[in-house]
Scaffold this motif. Sequence first.
Motif, mmCIF file in Angstrom:
data_model
loop_
_atom_site.group_PDB
_atom_site.id
_atom_site.type_symbol
_atom_site.label_atom_id
_atom_site.label_comp_id
_atom_site.label_asym_id
_atom_site.label_seq_id
_atom_site.Cartn_x
_atom_site.Cartn_y
_atom_site.Cartn_z
ATOM 1 N N VAL A 172 -15.529 5.994 2.070
ATOM 2 C CA VAL A 172 -14.297 5.962 1.068
ATOM 3 C C VAL A 172 -14.323 4.989 0.084
ATOM 4 O O VAL A 172 -14.835 4.061 0.212
ATOM 5 N N ARG A 173 -14.069 5.304 -1.152
ATOM 6 C CA ARG A 173 -14.196 4.553 -2.315
ATOM 7 C C ARG A 173 -13.341 3.589 -2.504
ATOM 8 O O ARG A 173 -11.912 3.856 -1.989
ATOM 9 N N VAL A 231 -9.371 4.428 -3.784
ATOM 10 C CA VAL A 231 -8.754 5.267 -2.723
ATOM 11 C C VAL A 231 -8.236 4.022 -1.479
ATOM 12 O O VAL A 231 -7.020 4.378 -1.213
ATOM 13 N N ALA A 257 -5.108 2.147 -3.041
ATOM 14 C CA ALA A 257 -4.278 3.101 -3.033
ATOM 15 C C ALA A 257 -3.494 3.255 -2.024
ATOM 16 O O ALA A 257 -2.212 3.257 -1.697
ATOM 17 N N VAL A 258 -4.323 3.586 -0.911
ATOM 18 C CA VAL A 258 -3.541 3.499 0.520
ATOM 19 C C VAL A 258 -2.899 2.548 0.926
ATOM 20 O O VAL A 258 -1.734 2.416 1.316
#
Length: 372
Positions: A1-2, A5, A8-9
Amino acid sequence: VRAPVIVAVAALGPILYFLWIWKYSVNVPSWDDFDAILSYINGDFPGRLSGLLNQHNEHRILVTRLAAELCNSLAGCVNFKALIAFGNAALIGIFALYCIEGRKHHLPLAYLPALSFILFAPTPWIHTMWAMAAIQNIVVLLLSFLALFLFLGSRGIAKPALAMIAAALAVFTSASGIMVFPALLVTLALGYNRREAAQRRRFISIAVVALCFVVVAASYFSGYTSTVHDLGAPPIAATPANFLHYFLILLGGAFPGGIWVSTFGGAIFALLAATSVTRGDFRRSPVLFAMMLYLLLSAGAMALGRFTFGLEQALEPRYRIISILLTATLLELLLARSPQAANRATVQACILTLAILLLVQSTLAAQRPMRK
């Protein structure tokens, strides 16, 4: 996962939390707000400034009153919704300090969402409707954490001086802030180093902290009047088991459930804290170790002053913030001690799942009293 991301989560935690505050907080005083804030601000200005350090219960609430003064000068009145937001905003600073410590120990970015969901879970929901509690209980934790971070995480003179200022402000935010000095002293005393130069720095640091401790404590207790919360020491000899039980409930308050679930969780946390000492975390992670000590000492002092009021009181939402930060602190200490395990996807997934469950459960549980 970048990375974007993941970030943001992780941002969902504070975003949802402050949306919660916007929805449920109101510009109405609650409980101690009447005496601690309204009674003070209704006094004549500038004469009331002489009462900034006046005692409120066992606390000196300088920071709370300064926040009320600032709000009053900017808005022309005391806005309790703004004060609630101010107090809760300290969680962002606490989150940032945990992130810095995590990066220092090379913890994977994947833990950022779990840390966010733990810290911003509305378990202490009372902080979204009680201005004084939000400022007193959360800002004191930020100032104490900042003091430990600045003093133990840097060299030179400037940052340790700022650390002592932050520690003094913590003391004059809530009585629990005074525990930052013993936490610092114990961590410095344990951090033995055979190199002569390092030993000299350590002894100088201990002397500086001890001197500041004496000066701040003398200022705090000058003219101090004993309160009902100071009466826990004599009964402890008669009922030590009640004190210990109350203390464990405070440590495990982040665990969803009743008294015995929190007691079990507190016992686990106490064991993990003991292993932190035996594993030498005071050398590997002095800031996190000192923060752990500070939280334990704060819980102990709180239990000493309140355990005679009954075990149920230990489950009050405002006290659970200590357990929440203890959860985050012990998690980072464990991961810093085991970097191989920290990089395993299964471990990351399990921690994130538990953090999400805590967030969901605490949100559902908090909605019931908030809707009344």
